[in-house]
Scaffold this motif. Structure first.
Motif, PDB file in Angstrom:
ATOM      1  N   ASN A   1     -25.225  -1.471 -42.190  1.00 51.85           N
ATOM      2  CA  ASN A   1     -25.340  -1.589 -40.977  1.00 51.85           C
ATOM      3  C   ASN A   1     -26.688  -0.725 -40.429  1.00 51.85           C
ATOM      4  O   ASN A   1     -26.752   0.573 -40.874  1.00 51.85           O
ATOM      5  N   LEU A   2     -27.744  -1.128 -39.670  1.00 50.59           N
ATOM      6  CA  LEU A   2     -28.563  -0.454 -39.107  1.00 50.59           C
ATOM      7  C   LEU A   2     -28.103   0.337 -37.968  1.00 50.59           C
ATOM      8  O   LEU A   2     -27.797  -0.228 -37.003  1.00 50.59           O
ATOM      9  N   SER A   3     -28.040   1.727 -37.909  1.00 52.38           N
ATOM     10  CA  SER A   3     -27.571   2.490 -36.695  1.00 52.38           C
ATOM     11  C   SER A   3     -28.213   2.076 -35.256  1.00 52.38           C
ATOM     12  O   SER A   3     -27.684   1.912 -34.462  1.00 52.38           O
ATOM     13  N   ALA A   4     -29.692   1.756 -35.604  1.00 50.54           N
ATOM     14  CA  ALA A   4     -30.196   1.616 -34.293  1.00 50.54           C
ATOM     15  C   ALA A   4     -30.305   0.243 -34.021  1.00 50.54           C
ATOM     16  O   ALA A   4     -30.598  -0.057 -32.705  1.00 50.54           O
ATOM     17  N   ALA A   5     -29.602  -0.678 -34.685  1.00 44.99           N
ATOM     18  CA  ALA A   5     -29.236  -2.019 -34.215  1.00 44.99           C
ATOM     19  C   ALA A   5     -27.806  -2.254 -33.483  1.00 44.99           C
ATOM     20  O   ALA A   5     -27.533  -3.259 -32.948  1.00 44.99           O
ATOM     21  N   PHE A   6     -27.233  -0.996 -33.290  1.00 44.00           N
ATOM     22  CA  PHE A   6     -25.727  -1.261 -32.905  1.00 44.00           C
ATOM     23  C   PHE A   6     -25.399  -1.839 -31.550  1.00 44.00           C
ATOM     24  O   PHE A   6     -24.730  -2.811 -31.326  1.00 44.00           O
ATOM     25  N   ASN A   7     -26.541  -1.406 -30.665  1.00 40.68           N
ATOM     26  CA  ASN A   7     -26.355  -1.866 -29.465  1.00 40.68           C
ATOM     27  C   ASN A   7     -27.181  -2.990 -29.001  1.00 40.68           C
ATOM     28  O   ASN A   7     -27.287  -3.547 -28.024  1.00 40.68           O
ATOM     29  N   ASP A   8     -27.889  -3.868 -29.927  1.00 39.72           N
ATOM     30  CA  ASP A   8     -28.381  -5.169 -29.717  1.00 39.72           C
ATOM     31  C   ASP A   8     -27.628  -6.039 -29.426  1.00 39.72           C
ATOM     32  O   ASP A   8     -26.431  -6.008 -29.840  1.00 39.72           O
ATOM     33  N   LYS A   9     -27.960  -7.077 -28.776  1.00 34.29           N
ATOM     34  CA  LYS A   9     -27.165  -8.389 -28.543  1.00 34.29           C
ATOM     35  C   LYS A   9     -26.998  -9.264 -29.786  1.00 34.29           C
ATOM     36  O   LYS A   9     -27.897  -9.497 -30.557  1.00 34.29           O
TER      37      LYS A   9
ATOM     38  N   LYS B   1     -26.523  -9.601 -34.791  1.00 36.23           N
ATOM     39  CA  LYS B   1     -27.486  -8.840 -34.296  1.00 36.23           C
ATOM     40  C   LYS B   1     -28.625  -8.723 -34.875  1.00 36.23           C
ATOM     41  O   LYS B   1     -29.799  -8.240 -34.466  1.00 36.23           O
ATOM     42  N   GLY B   2     -28.740  -9.163 -36.135  1.00 39.77           N
ATOM     43  CA  GLY B   2     -29.908  -8.837 -37.097  1.00 39.77           C
ATOM     44  C   GLY B   2     -30.089  -7.315 -37.914  1.00 39.77           C
ATOM     45  O   GLY B   2     -31.142  -7.033 -37.877  1.00 39.77           O
ATOM     46  N   GLY B   3     -29.013  -6.749 -37.868  1.00 39.07           N
ATOM     47  CA  GLY B   3     -28.823  -5.323 -38.012  1.00 39.07           C
ATOM     48  C   GLY B   3     -28.240  -5.030 -39.274  1.00 39.07           C
ATOM     49  O   GLY B   3     -28.135  -3.780 -39.582  1.00 39.07           O
ATOM     50  N   ALA B   4     -27.689  -6.095 -39.784  1.00 38.56           N
ATOM     51  CA  ALA B   4     -26.741  -5.701 -40.998  1.00 38.56           C
ATOM     52  C   ALA B   4     -27.270  -6.689 -42.239  1.00 38.56           C
ATOM     53  O   ALA B   4     -27.760  -7.492 -41.863  1.00 38.56           O
ATOM     54  N   VAL B   5     -27.196  -5.979 -43.371  1.00 36.14           N
ATOM     55  CA  VAL B   5     -27.460  -6.843 -44.561  1.00 36.14           C
ATOM     56  C   VAL B   5     -26.466  -6.509 -45.794  1.00 36.14           C
ATOM     57  O   VAL B   5     -25.490  -5.495 -45.670  1.00 36.14           O
ATOM     58  N   ASP B   6     -26.120  -7.424 -46.691  1.00 35.09           N
ATOM     59  CA  ASP B   6     -25.212  -7.216 -47.733  1.00 35.09           C
ATOM     60  C   ASP B   6     -26.307  -7.401 -48.915  1.00 35.09           C
ATOM     61  O   ASP B   6     -27.092  -8.298 -49.274  1.00 35.09           O
ATOM     62  N   ILE B   7     -26.123  -6.176 -49.823  1.00 35.81           N
ATOM     63  CA  ILE B   7     -27.095  -6.039 -50.767  1.00 35.81           C
ATOM     64  C   ILE B   7     -26.564  -5.557 -52.028  1.00 35.81           C
ATOM     65  O   ILE B   7     -25.456  -5.126 -52.005  1.00 35.81           O
ATOM     66  N   THR B   8     -27.378  -5.655 -52.950  1.00 36.86           N
ATOM     67  CA  THR B   8     -27.176  -4.745 -54.299  1.00 36.86           C
ATOM     68  C   THR B   8     -28.273  -4.206 -54.921  1.00 36.86           C
ATOM     69  O   THR B   8     -29.312  -4.219 -54.254  1.00 36.86           O
ATOM     70  N   LEU B   9     -28.253  -3.753 -55.938  1.00 41.95           N
ATOM     71  CA  LEU B   9     -29.661  -3.342 -56.603  1.00 41.95           C
ATOM     72  C   LEU B   9     -29.698  -4.115 -58.064  1.00 41.95           C
ATOM     73  O   LEU B   9     -28.959  -4.263 -58.815  1.00 41.95           O
ATOM     74  N   VAL B  10     -31.169  -4.294 -58.283  1.00 43.30           N
ATOM     75  CA  VAL B  10     -31.540  -4.785 -59.699  1.00 43.30           C
ATOM     76  C   VAL B  10     -32.439  -3.888 -60.195  1.00 43.30           C
ATOM     77  O   VAL B  10     -33.395  -3.181 -59.344  1.00 43.30           O
ATOM     78  N   ASP B  11     -32.768  -4.070 -61.495  1.00 42.41           N
ATOM     79  CA  ASP B  11     -33.636  -3.394 -62.195  1.00 42.41           C
ATOM     80  C   ASP B  11     -35.170  -4.076 -61.673  1.00 42.41           C
ATOM     81  O   ASP B  11     -34.989  -4.991 -61.339  1.00 42.41           O
ATOM     82  N   LEU B  12     -36.238  -3.470 -62.190  1.00 42.77           N
ATOM     83  CA  LEU B  12     -37.315  -4.232 -62.036  1.00 42.77           C
ATOM     84  C   LEU B  12     -37.738  -5.618 -62.650  1.00 42.77           C
ATOM     85  O   LEU B  12     -38.661  -6.218 -62.283  1.00 42.77           O
ATOM     86  N   GLU B  13     -36.958  -5.801 -63.514  1.00 42.36           N
ATOM     87  CA  GLU B  13     -36.881  -6.955 -64.304  1.00 42.36           C
ATOM     88  C   GLU B  13     -35.837  -8.066 -63.723  1.00 42.36           C
ATOM     89  O   GLU B  13     -35.902  -9.321 -64.075  1.00 42.36           O
ATOM     90  N   GLY B  14     -34.994  -7.548 -62.712  1.00 40.05           N
ATOM     91  CA  GLY B  14     -34.305  -8.422 -61.917  1.00 40.05           C
ATOM     92  C   GLY B  14     -32.791  -8.429 -62.480  1.00 40.05           C
ATOM     93  O   GLY B  14     -31.983  -9.338 -61.908  1.00 40.05           O
ATOM     94  N   LYS B  15     -32.375  -7.602 -63.484  1.00 39.79           N
ATOM     95  CA  LYS B  15     -31.025  -7.443 -63.942  1.00 39.79           C
ATOM     96  C   LYS B  15     -30.113  -6.731 -62.638  1.00 39.79           C
ATOM     97  O   LYS B  15     -30.733  -5.558 -62.667  1.00 39.79           O
ATOM     98  N   GLU B  16     -29.143  -7.175 -62.246  1.00 37.09           N
ATOM     99  CA  GLU B  16     -28.083  -6.459 -61.446  1.00 37.09           C
ATOM    100  C   GLU B  16     -27.704  -5.301 -62.026  1.00 37.09           C
ATOM    101  O   GLU B  16     -27.250  -5.237 -63.428  1.00 37.09           O
ATOM    102  N   LEU B  17     -27.330  -4.195 -61.531  1.00 33.65           N
ATOM    103  CA  LEU B  17     -26.734  -2.848 -61.818  1.00 33.65           C
ATOM    104  C   LEU B  17     -25.368  -3.213 -61.454  1.00 33.65           C
ATOM    105  O   LEU B  17     -24.847  -3.803 -60.601  1.00 33.65           O
ATOM    106  N   ASP B  18     -24.549  -2.699 -62.471  1.00 30.12           N
ATOM    107  CA  ASP B  18     -22.883  -2.845 -62.288  1.00 30.12           C
ATOM    108  C   ASP B  18     -22.573  -2.119 -61.328  1.00 30.12           C
ATOM    109  O   ASP B  18     -22.568  -0.711 -60.865  1.00 30.12           O
ATOM    110  N   MET B  19     -21.908  -3.097 -60.107  1.00 29.41           N
ATOM    111  CA  MET B  19     -21.316  -2.107 -59.062  1.00 29.41           C
ATOM    112  C   MET B  19     -19.675  -2.387 -59.008  1.00 29.41           C
ATOM    113  O   MET B  19     -19.100  -1.933 -58.007  1.00 29.41           O
ATOM    114  N   GLY B  20     -19.336  -2.933 -60.275  1.00 36.13           N
ATOM    115  CA  GLY B  20     -17.751  -2.801 -60.284  1.00 36.13           C
ATOM    116  C   GLY B  20     -17.106  -4.214 -59.858  1.00 36.13           C
ATOM    117  O   GLY B  20     -16.136  -4.846 -60.524  1.00 36.13           O
ATOM    118  N   THR B  21     -17.667  -5.182 -58.989  1.00 33.26           N
ATOM    119  CA  THR B  21     -17.265  -6.313 -58.510  1.00 33.26           C
ATOM    120  C   THR B  21     -18.251  -7.004 -58.051  1.00 33.26           C
ATOM    121  O   THR B  21     -19.318  -6.652 -57.919  1.00 33.26           O
TER     122      THR B  21
END
Length: 241
Positions: free
Chosen positions: A223-231, A156-176
């Motif tokens: 998921n964006l709550s406002a996108a739940f009812n989109d097609k 529906k265009g309302g979900a993303v799979d993401i992580t965080l990186v520092d401003l130099e691009g290094k990923e923060l440790d999320m455990g998996t």
């Protein structure tokens, strides 16, 4: 004395030869402009500025390419590679599209993250429903892949799979890693080092503050709550030549 005058003349002549080729009108030009004339033209490279788009006149349900509206995100679009749990490339090229309202919320969230010295990195964004069918053919298990007949919020265009990186691009440790299917990836798993718990908390609380909600078993999915009812959609982006 005669030879001294000759020697001085040679020095003056040599100094004159080292000067730039100055025209009669150079008295009105800056030193920088005169110097630029002495540099071979093929060594001058013009820097092209990227003009970002705005959301003016764009409906909230329109699909947009996120990189056209912000340069502040990082990307590792896994399904455009074989580095994913499917072990197959299911996107023709790596692009991150969402509905416009999702993009707006992501940009606002990323602004908050950047004030804390981190930013969003994407693994997946909008997913055409035809790709959902491809994924289902490879892994027909609703625990890991949403049934394409029903579709998912990714479709529906309302979900993303993401992580965080520092401003130099290094990923923060999320455990998996992304798409790790096990209890170690669960939000309610507290049996992890404090640094990992803090990183997940920062991700979750900031995303929720901007209208997203998470699922218990995947720390990376929002998921964006406002996108739940989109097609469910099957919009397909064009790949660069």
């Amino acid at each position: 004395m005669k030879y001294s005058w000759i020697f001085m003349g040679v020095l003056i002549l040599g100094a004159c030869k080292q000067q730039p080729n100055v025209s009669k009108n150079d008295s009105t030009r800056s030193d920088a402009e005169i110097v630029m004339d002495t540099i071979p033209k093929d060594t001058i490279v013009e820097q092209k500025k990227t003009t970002l788009k705005t959301f003016e006149g764009i409906a909230d349900t329109t699909f947009v390419r996120l990189a056209d509206f912000s340069e502040d995100f990082a990307y590792d679009m896994r399904y455009a590679t074989e580095n994913n749990f499917l072990k197959a490339k299911v996107y023709d090229c790596p692009e991150c599209y969402t509905r416009a309202k999702t993009a707006k919320a992501l940009i606002r969230a990323n602004k908050d993250f950047m004030e804390k010295g981190v930013k969003i990195k994407f693994f997946d964004c909008y997913r055409p429903n035809s790709v959902q069918y491809k994924m289902w053919e490879i892994v027909p298990n609703p625990q890991y892949v949403a049934n394409p007949d029903k579709g998912s919020i990714h479709n529906k265009g309302g979900a993303v799979d993401i992580t965080l990186v520092d401003l130099e691009g290094k990923e923060l440790d999320m455990g998996t890693d992304f798409d790790y299917f096990g209890k170690k990836a669960y939000h309610d798993n507290m049996d992890l080092p404090q640094e990992i718990l803090d990183n997940r908390k920062l991700l979750k609380e900031t995303m929720e503050a901007h209208g997203f909600w998470s699922i218990r078993t995947e720390w990376w999915h929002y998921n964006l709550s406002a996108a739940f009812n989109d097609k469910v959609a099957n919009f397909k982006w064009e790949c660069p030549d």
